[in-house]
Design a protein around this motif. Structure first.
Motif, short mmCIF file in Angstrom:
data_model
loop_
_atom_site.label_atom_id
_atom_site.label_comp_id
_atom_site.label_asym_id
_atom_site.label_seq_id
_atom_site.Cartn_x
_atom_site.Cartn_y
_atom_site.Cartn_z
N ILE A 305 21.12 -6.85 -5.28
CA ILE A 305 19.78 -6.63 -5.84
C ILE A 305 19.69 -7.17 -7.26
O ILE A 305 18.69 -7.79 -7.64
CB ILE A 305 19.43 -5.14 -5.79
CG1 ILE A 305 19.21 -4.70 -4.32
CG2 ILE A 305 18.20 -4.82 -6.62
CD1 ILE A 305 19.12 -3.21 -4.14
N LEU A 331 15.69 -9.44 -0.70
CA LEU A 331 15.53 -8.13 -1.35
C LEU A 331 15.16 -7.06 -0.33
O LEU A 331 15.64 -5.92 -0.40
CB LEU A 331 14.44 -8.23 -2.43
CG LEU A 331 14.91 -8.75 -3.80
CD1 LEU A 331 13.72 -9.11 -4.67
CD2 LEU A 331 15.78 -7.71 -4.50
N TYR A 335 17.57 -3.81 0.06
CA TYR A 335 17.09 -2.43 -0.08
C TYR A 335 17.17 -1.67 1.24
O TYR A 335 17.47 -0.47 1.28
CB TYR A 335 15.66 -2.42 -0.61
CG TYR A 335 15.59 -2.55 -2.12
CD1 TYR A 335 16.07 -1.53 -2.95
CD2 TYR A 335 15.04 -3.67 -2.71
CE1 TYR A 335 16.01 -1.64 -4.32
CE2 TYR A 335 14.96 -3.80 -4.10
CZ TYR A 335 15.45 -2.78 -4.90
OH TYR A 335 15.39 -2.88 -6.26
N ASP A 347 14.64 3.75 -1.44
CA ASP A 347 15.04 2.39 -1.05
C ASP A 347 14.27 1.92 0.18
O ASP A 347 13.96 0.73 0.31
CB ASP A 347 16.55 2.33 -0.79
CG ASP A 347 17.34 2.36 -2.09
OD1 ASP A 347 16.76 2.00 -3.13
OD2 ASP A 347 18.53 2.75 -2.05
#
Length: 666
Positions: A305, A331, A335, A347
């Motif tokens: 991240i 991303l 997550y 998340d």
């Protein structure tokens, strides 16, 4: 693309020059040295110098070219264009004078050609940034032709520089064709630049090799990417660490795909300080993406991240939203992985947010591309309409002239024939009335036809745009399914379950690749069999291949296009048979060959052959008694294609499938 700021003309020898010429030349050379720091004041002094009318043609051309470069640096494109046009006009006169005198081997002659090349090059740069791509290509072609003449010069300092300038100009043409999405032209001009510099090893040749690698990376041709990246790394050595680091970063992506994570980390770690020091935004963004890919493989989501957020910052600084789409996708994956690992609701929310950003940005880019294509079509239509109107006016004018000539001839011939004049006039008048009514009717009919044609063409464009968007969205949804399956496999320990999910991912990838090919091509209902199969095999080799075993694949079936109703079941069949070959056909550490061939028969049937030279099927094999999902799926899909299957096991395993293409109904 970099601007080329040229050196001064080499004029005549000092013994043949007047004091005024020498002073003017020195003044121009001094102004060239301060142009970058003070373009405004430099232009004022050049304007005063040009107003004296005391310069020779060569000095005047050099002063005008320097003036144009100053305007270009200040962003005054129109003024720069005028200065370069004047420069080219004067230089062309100088070149023609040399040719007329038979003096085409002097240094001044080649310096004049060089000035013309530089002026055309800078005009091309302006045309490119103004998105006048066709004009930019024409101007770069002019510059390239001048560089070709300079390569033949008997002066080594000019000849060696011209080779690099020719390659740079050729590579710039490839950049324009890339903006125009003409991939065949991109490859043609990239290879031309590469071959020109094969005997030269410097920053220019290494940059061209890296550009070739980037082009092949877009086409997912990993072998070609690795070839040119390794060449760039080898030639960069320790003297050009920045370019060498670019090569390291690109090569790390290949190693990550091959699960050679330690080697990939070594290259990424060593490349990072040199790329950061250079501050090259173009390369830092893909470098961040590669580092994040490494950490995703390691399931270190926090570090992944961090690198991806840096990548977003670089992408925003560059103004390249098309590159940020991939970062948003990663991303979302990072997550989601961290959410599943830690059971974190926050998340999960962030993963969904980045998936939404990815979809919105992807849709925005697609709309922008559609709008651009529509504007191009509209401009082309308006141009053709105006040309047609001009042609029609020319025809009317020509007909009018002919009619006037006929009238004059008739009038002169009928002088004195008063008795017949009334009858002839009546006949002509009646015919004209008929002709006028006929012309009016034809014109009205033509206008109605043109109007209906425009309505039909607009409807077709809208339907084509909608179909392209549907394929794009289907591909995106299949990619999300693949990512979810990939995330799920991270939390499984059962090898059988992991293998089943991997096979499911490959089937989803086979279908997603078809939709990707459909929306990336002009033909929205057909795909190229050979290109699709090569990319599918490449994906399966990465997913199911083994590092200690090399399997060479050969695909035959060029010039065969398949519609979507045939391509999807055939793609799934290929996925199952090729996957089985990678998993079961070859023993450990045994290299092998895999061949896929599609041929068209005379009776509208096709024959698909999938063969390997592995250990073959076991004795007593009876495919009708097997209950594996893969072969069940193959048999079901062959029935869907109204086809038949034969299997041979001599010198490997050979699957022969005969089927008839299923076309979509109109």
């Amino acid at each position: 693309m970099s601007l080329i700021f040229a050196s001064s003309f080499m004029l005549n020898t000092a013994a043949a020059q007047t004091g005024g010429e020498a002073t003017a030349r020195q003044r121009i050379q001094k102004l060239a040295g301060v142009l970058r720091s003070s373009p405004d004041s430099t232009i004022r002094e050049l304007r005063q110098l040009l107003e004296t009318n005391s310069l020779t043609e060569q000095l005047k051309a050099e002063a005008l070219k320097l003036k144009g470069t100053g305007y270009l640096m200040m962003g005054k494109m129109d003024s720069a264009r005028v200065a370069y046009d004047e420069t080219i006009s004067i230089v062309d006169h100088i070149i023609n004078q040399f040719k007329s005198d038979g003096d085409t081997l002097s240094l001044d002659y080649f310096e004049a050609i060089k000035t013309r090349a530089q002026s055309a090059n800078n005009k091309a740069i302006m045309a490119y940034y103004e998105m006048r791509y066709e004009d930019a290509i024409k101007l770069y072609d002019q510059a390239a032709n001048s560089h070709k003449l300079l390569i033949e010069a008997p002066f080594p300092q000019i000849r060696n520089r011209a080779i690099k300038d020719y390659a740079g100009t050729t590579d710039n043409i490839a950049v324009i064709y890339n903006s125009m999405e003409q991939s065949d032209k991109v490859l043609e001009y990239r290879m031309k630049a590469y071959r020109t510099l094969q005997s030269i090893v410097d920053e220019t040749s290494i940059t061209v090799a890296i550009n070739l690698a980037v082009y092949y990376e877009q086409l997912l041709k990993t072998d070609s990417v690795e070839k040119y990246v390794r060449k760039a790394i080898r030639e960069a050595g320790d003297s050009l660490l920045f370019l060498k680091s670019v090569g390291w970063s690109m090569l790390s992506a290949q190693l990550i795909d091959e699960n050679k994570l330690d080697s990939a980390y070594f290259l990424l770690k060593n490349a990072t300080p040199h790329l950061e020091k250079a501050g090259a935004l173009r390369w830092m963004m893909p470098h961040c993406r590669n580092f994040a890919g490494y950490y995703l493989k390691r399931k270190n989501y926090d570090m992944a991240i961090q690198w991806l957020e840096r990548g977003v910052d670089y992408g925003n600084s560059m103004g390249t939203p098309e590159r940020i789409v991939k970062v948003y996708e990663m991303l979302h994956e990072a997550y989601l992985g961290r959410a599943l690992a830690n059971n974190s609701r926050e998340d999960f929310i962030l993963a969904d947010r980045y998936h939404t950003k990815m979809s919105q940005l992807s849709d925005s880019l697609l709309r922008e591309q559609r709008f651009k294509s529509f504007n191009e079509l509209q401009t082309r239509f308006e141009t053709e309409r105006k040309e047609k109107e001009i042609a029609e006016k020319d025809v009317v004018l020509a007909n009018t002239k002919i009619e006037l000539q006929k009238q004059n001839t008739l009038r002169n011939a009928l002088i004195g024939v008063a008795s017949a004049l009334a009858v002839i006039t009546f006949i002509i008048y009646r015919n004209r009335l008929r002709q006028a009514r006929t012309n009016a009717l034809l014109q009205k009919t033509n206008e109605e036809i043109i109007h209906q044609k425009q309505i039909i063409e607009q409807s077709l464009r809208e339907k084509e745009s909608l179909l392209r968007e549907i394929h794009h969205r289907v591909k995106n949804n299949l990619q999300v399914i693949s990512s979810l399956l990939n995330m799920q496999s991270y939390h499984l320990d059962d090898p059988g379950m992991i293998s089943a999910i991997a096979e499911g991912q490959s089937r989803v990838k086979a279908m997603a690749l078809i939709h990707q090919k459909l929306y990336q091509t002009d033909q929205l209902t057909e795909i190229d069999f050979q290109e699709y199969t090569e990319q599918l095999i490449q994906h399966l080799a990465t997913a199911f291949g083994r590092p200690n075993r090399k399997v060479t694949s050969i695909v035959k079936g060029s010039d065969i296009k398949l519609d979507i109703d045939t391509a999807i079941p055939l793609g799934l069949i290929l996925n199952e048979l090729v996957t089985n070959a990678y998993k079961y056909a070859f023993k450990d550490e045994e290299n092998g060959n895999l061949q896929v061939e599609l041929s068209r028969e005379q009776d509208e049937y096709f024959t698909l052959k999938v063969a390997d030279n592995g250990q073959g099927l076991p004795q007593g094999f009876d495919e009708s008694k097997l209950n594996s999902l893969g072969l069940k799926l193959v048999r079901m899909l062959i029935e869907q294609l109204d086809g038949s299957l034969t299997i041979q096991s001599e010198g490997g395993t050979h699957f022969n499938i005969r089927f008839k293409e299923t076309r979509m109904s109109a």
